[in-house]
Write an enzyme that holds these catalytic residues in place. Structure first.
Site, PDB file in Angstrom:
ATOM      1  N   HIS A  22     -47.685   9.613 -38.619  1.00 56.63           N
ATOM      2  CA  HIS A  22     -47.379   8.180 -38.452  1.00 56.63           C
ATOM      3  C   HIS A  22     -46.278   8.002 -37.419  1.00 56.63           C
ATOM      4  O   HIS A  22     -45.599   8.959 -37.024  1.00 56.63           O
ATOM      5  CB  HIS A  22     -46.996   7.545 -39.797  1.00 56.63           C
ATOM      6  CG  HIS A  22     -45.630   7.920 -40.295  1.00 56.63           C
ATOM      7  ND1 HIS A  22     -44.793   7.032 -40.925  1.00 56.63           N
ATOM      8  CD2 HIS A  22     -44.951   9.101 -40.275  1.00 56.63           C
ATOM      9  CE1 HIS A  22     -43.663   7.626 -41.274  1.00 56.63           C
ATOM     10  NE2 HIS A  22     -43.728   8.879 -40.891  1.00 56.63           N
ATOM     11  N   CYS A  65     -46.687   1.690 -35.543  1.00 56.05           N
ATOM     12  CA  CYS A  65     -47.485   2.377 -36.568  1.00 56.05           C
ATOM     13  C   CYS A  65     -48.969   2.013 -36.493  1.00 56.05           C
ATOM     14  O   CYS A  65     -49.843   2.891 -36.470  1.00 56.05           O
ATOM     15  CB  CYS A  65     -46.911   2.106 -37.953  1.00 56.05           C
ATOM     16  SG  CYS A  65     -47.066   0.393 -38.537  1.00 56.05           S
ATOM     17  N   HIS A  82     -46.724  -1.049 -43.144  1.00 58.92           N
ATOM     18  CA  HIS A  82     -46.683   0.245 -42.451  1.00 58.92           C
ATOM     19  C   HIS A  82     -47.960   1.019 -42.742  1.00 58.92           C
ATOM     20  O   HIS A  82     -48.542   0.904 -43.824  1.00 58.92           O
ATOM     21  CB  HIS A  82     -45.470   1.062 -42.908  1.00 58.92           C
ATOM     22  CG  HIS A  82     -45.227   2.280 -42.062  1.00 58.92           C
ATOM     23  ND1 HIS A  82     -44.686   2.218 -40.807  1.00 58.92           N
ATOM     24  CD2 HIS A  82     -45.493   3.597 -42.296  1.00 58.92           C
ATOM     25  CE1 HIS A  82     -44.603   3.438 -40.300  1.00 58.92           C
ATOM     26  NE2 HIS A  82     -45.094   4.287 -41.168  1.00 58.92           N
TER      27      HIS A  82
END
Length: 376
Positions: A351, A291, A339
């Site tokens: 993402h 990520c 994240h």
């Protein structure tokens, strides 16, 4: 009177108690499947698998970010150690050259007889005027040698300091390497458990789970699997003619993405071109990403340097509220800020979710929102 006492009852009572205990244990063993007949544990439902896999992925991602940070610090320590070792080698060469020069001067002085005192040399000299002239030159030469000796002494001290600093950096490097390895083991353990759970599902159940995991759909061109180490052609400069809209249409955001500036447009365009790329933990592209690696690579393609980890990325720009979000902002999730995605407008982001889902477009509200920052 003692002869008329009843015999003690504890033996008979103990025997009866043991018989009762044996019967109870036998019944318990039979009910628990210990009588030789195995009873398999019930198979978890797809929903239970999804919940457990999601938990494992979150824990693995937290460990991944710690690994990324430790790896980054390891690389920095390696560079410092290399620099110090190069400096120590250079200083050693200089010191050896200075020592050799002093040794040659000392040998020449000994051979010339300058080891005698000046009064004795004057008495023995056949040319007193020449001796006095030479004595002045020798005095100046002695002062020069004294300076060289002081220089050698200083160089030795500085070399010791450089070597000590190098030893300290090497210890830090080994510590960072150990930390990185520990985090790596944690990641691989979590992901192995997740794969085992997923293997219990049918192919159709796994497909439905992947569609739900990370939200959204893998819009955009499909990508070949990779480990993030291959070569790619994504230079991240595919913005529209006005320099404010990335190419590729809406990308699932409900309309064309209006970027606030050309650098943000280039970063979004890069992320759009990577839709469908596989998630590989620790990867920063060009063929695979985790990520934080995705958003770092996207902004790097636009000429903007941001940190490697989510923990550092959230503090790298101007913090903004959820209501202030605009395309290009970085959005972070979970209480531990583990994240990150890139906002593209209309409540959507691009993402890299996890190993079960490729780079994709997803709703921002699918995960617990932790904050946002504006890089440019």
């Amino acid at each position: 009177m003692a002869a008329h006492r009843k015999p003690p009852q504890h033996k008979r009572s103990g025997s009866r108690a043991r018989s009762l205990l044996t019967a109870v244990l036998a019944g318990a063993a039979a009910s628990a499947g210990l009588d030789g007949v195995g009873h398999a544990a019930p198979k978890p439902t797809p929903e239970q698998v999804r919940e457990e896999v999601d938990r494992l992925y979150q824990e693995a991602e937290a460990a991944t970010e710690k690994y990324n940070g430790a790896k980054e610090r390891t690389q920095a320590a390696e560079r410092r150690v290399d620099k110090l070792q190069d400096e120590a080698a250079r200083r050693t060469e200089d010191l050896n050259a200075a020592r050799e020069s002093l040794g040659s001067a000392a040998a020449a002085q000994y051979r010339s007889g300058n080891g005698l005192g000046p009064t004795m040399q004057l008495a023995l000299s056949s040319n007193p005027d020449r001796f006095l002239r030479d004595a002045g030159m020798a005095e100046r030469a002695g002062a020069l040698q004294a300076t060289e000796i002081a220089s050698v002494s200083r160089q030795m001290h500085e070399l010791d300091e450089v070597r000590e600093e190098a030893r300290t950096e090497l210890e830090k490097l080994r510590d960072q390497q150990e930390r990185a390895e520990r985090h790596k083991r944690t990641v691989t353990t979590k992901l192995t458990k997740a794969r085992r759970l997923l293997s219990q599902l049918t192919a159709e159940e796994r497909r439905r789970l992947a569609a739900r995991t990370g939200g959204g759909t893998a819009e955009g061109p499909s990508r070949q699997s990779g480990d993030g180490t291959g070569n790619g052609n994504g230079n991240g400069n595919g913005s529209a003619a006005n320099g404010r809209q990335p190419s590729g249409g809406s990308g699932g955001s409900g309309g064309r993405i209006t970027a606030p500036n050309s650098r943000t447009a280039a970063a979004i365009a890069y992320a759009q071109r990577k839709l469908g790329s596989p998630y590989v933990w620790g990867a920063t592209g060009p063929n695979a990403f985790d990520c934080s690696g995705l958003v770092q690579a996207a902004y790097r393609s636009a000429g903007v340097s941001i940190p490697r980890t989510t923990y550092a990325q959230i503090g790298a720009g101007q913090r903004v509220t959820r209501s202030q979000l605009r395309p290009g902002d970085l959005v972070f999730f979970y209480p531990g800020v583990t994240h990150v995605g890139m906002y593209i407008g209309n409540g959507k982001m691009i993402h890299a979710p996890n190993p079960s889902a490729p780079v994709r477009i997803a709703p921002v509200d699918e995960m617990p929102f932790a904050g946002a920052t504006r890089v440019v």
